[in-house]
Design an enzyme around this catalytic site. Structure first.
Site, PDB file in Angstrom:
ATOM      1  N   GLU A   1      -9.006   9.580   5.051  1.00 13.69           N
ATOM      2  CA  GLU A   1      -9.237   8.147   4.887  1.00 13.69           C
ATOM      3  C   GLU A   1     -10.228   7.841   3.771  1.00 13.69           C
ATOM      4  OE1 GLU A   1      -7.968   5.273   6.352  1.00 13.69           O
ATOM      5  OE2 GLU A   1      -6.416   6.663   6.990  1.00 13.69           O
TER       6      GLU A   1
ATOM      7  N   GLU B   1       0.854  -1.197   0.000  1.00 13.50           N
ATOM      8  CA  GLU B   1       0.000   0.000   0.000  1.00 13.50           C
ATOM      9  C   GLU B   1       0.882   1.237   0.000  1.00 13.50           C
ATOM     10  OE1 GLU B   1      -2.754   0.593   3.191  1.00 13.50           O
ATOM     11  OE2 GLU B   1      -3.684  -1.378   2.979  1.00 13.50           O
TER      12      GLU B   1
ATOM     13  N   GLU C   1     -13.682   5.833  -0.809  1.00 17.80           N
ATOM     14  CA  GLU C   1     -14.628   4.953  -0.111  1.00 17.80           C
ATOM     15  C   GLU C   1     -15.327   5.746   0.996  1.00 17.80           C
ATOM     16  OE1 GLU C   1     -12.738   0.898   0.594  1.00 17.80           O
ATOM     17  OE2 GLU C   1     -11.026   2.070  -0.128  1.00 17.80           O
TER      18      GLU C   1
ATOM     19  N   LYS D   1     -15.515   4.644   5.092  1.00 16.27           N
ATOM     20  CA  LYS D   1     -14.342   4.401   5.928  1.00 16.27           C
ATOM     21  C   LYS D   1     -14.367   5.344   7.128  1.00 16.27           C
ATOM     22  CE  LYS D   1     -10.480   2.979   4.491  1.00 16.27           C
ATOM     23  NZ  LYS D   1      -9.112   2.848   3.949  1.00 16.27           N
TER      24      LYS D   1
END
Length: 402
Positions: A337, A274, A328, A331
């Site tokens: 985030e 990541e 997203e 999250k």
């Protein structure tokens, strides 16, 4: 941190230039072979797995990491040739460690039905468990991995599927300079067991590394250029090895390699499971902007196009999984985030790093400097020939000059 300027090899630079010139004109289906992306699904408005597969295929992205074993996702990837890393959830790690049968049952039910049509190449056992507060969970990690590997061997899949785990950079007590990389005292005993397993099974060490956090925490002392991996700036030189680093990410990867070598394992490949940069954040999240996110991910794409390895391992191309494919919305945590995605859930680019969707089977990943538009093929080809000829001439002169 001391920054000094060092001269790179002319031959290496010119060869990299040739690759980037070709990439910028016609795309780089071969140069981006090591590029991967994380496909998270913590959102209530994401496209279907079939739509995601179409998007990935149009971008020529060949490696994807997911955080579960979603049957719809595994089925959608069948026949695509895209390499897939799947994940064992944290709550199954201890049961798998305690029972080889549990590990075999999980592989048989969750992975085997889709293999080999779906090209599963890796299983991540949990995520960032070595820095978890649960000591029993941490102690169960390597036994669970061994049971999973035995299950794969029993099913004849161990030659195709690696077992590893993604680690937080917090496993390091020291990360700078890279040559002084060392694991924390708390992690080191378990890390030795983990590295032994990786060496025995020829599996990679996966690290989740985010230079963004280093910059956010200390923007007055950490160079933004260095954190963004901007290639043309005064880099950091390791005072012990004299290796030059123009990328904090690559320095972090080498710090892990040096830490592993300190425990007796100096040949285990370290891949980035990541990395990314948020395009939006809260008021206290310094540097979380569209401009910085675009620069960070674009710089990594260009390094991928050039086939770059780290300064410690220049001949071993660094495998990188960008985080993430989509923003997203579900999250938890700070605003950042929910804003690491290259795309909005509706398919719109958050920003353009040169990932250009193509509609034909000959599609490729273009690294154009500006948002791509369809141009005349003859002009592209002529431009490519001119640029390639110039680069080849320069390379030839460099070799003649020694």
């Amino acid at each position: 941190m001391a920054f000094t300027l060092a001269r790179s090899s002319m031959k290496t630079s010119l060869c990299a230039l040739l690759c980037i010139l070709v990439a910028s004109e016609v795309g780089v289906p071969r140069c981006t072979a090591a590029l991967g992306i994380n496909y998270g699904q913590v959102g209530n408005n994401l496209p279907s797995p079939a739509q995601v597969v179409s998007l990935l295929a149009s971008l020529r992205i060949g490696k994807v990491r997911i955080y579960d074993v979603n049957p719809q996702v595994l089925a959608a990837f069948a026949g695509t040739g895209i390499e897939l890393i799947v994940t064992v959830p944290n709550d199954l790690v201890q049961p798998m460690a305690a029972s080889p049968g549990q590990a075999l049952q999980w592989v048989t039910a969750s992975v085997r039905p889709y293999f080999p049509a779906t090209r599963v190449t890796g299983i991540a056992v949990g995520n960032e468990l070595f820095t978890d507060d649960d000591e029993a969970l941490k102690a169960s990690l390597v036994p669970a991995m061994r049971n999973l590997h035995a299950a794969l061997a029993q099913l004849g899949m161990d030659g195709y599927v690696h077992v590893s785990t993604a680690n937080s950079l917090a496993v390091l007590a020291t990360s700078y300079p890279p040559s002084q990389g060392a694991f924390t005292a708390e992690v080191a005993p378990l890390m030795s067991q983990f590295l032994k397993f990786l060496a025995e099974t020829n599996a990679p060490f996966w690290i989740n590394a985010y230079p963004y956090f280093a910059y956010k925490d200390d923007p007055t002392r950490v160079s933004l250029d260095y954190a963004l991996s901007n290639p043309y700036h005064v880099g950091a030189i390791d005072p012990y090895t004299r290796l030059q680093y123009t990328s904090m990410l690559y320095a972090q990867v080498d710090a892990v390699s040096f830490a592993a070598a300190r425990l007796g394992y100096n040949s285990i490949p370290v891949f980035v499971s990541e990395t990314g940069w948020p395009s939006k954040g809260d008021t206290d999240e310094v540097g979380a902007t569209v401009e910085n996110a675009r620069a960070y991910n674009r710089n990594l794409l260009l390094r991928q196009a050039a086939g770059e390895g780290t300064p410690l391992r220049p001949r071993q191309r660094l495998e990188v999984y960008l985080f993430a494919l989509f923003n997203e919305d579900m999250k938890p945590g700070p605003t950042s985030e929910r804003n690491y995605g290259l795309y909005q859930p509706d398919g719109r680019m958050v920003y353009n790093v040169g990932l250009v969707q193509q509609s034909t089977s000959a599609a490729s990943l273009s690294l154009a400097a500006s948002p791509a538009t369809r141009t005349d093929v003859k002009k592209n080809f002529a431009g490519l020939c001119l640029l390639s000829s110039l680069a080849i001439l320069l390379i030839s002169q460099a070799f003649l000059l020694g």
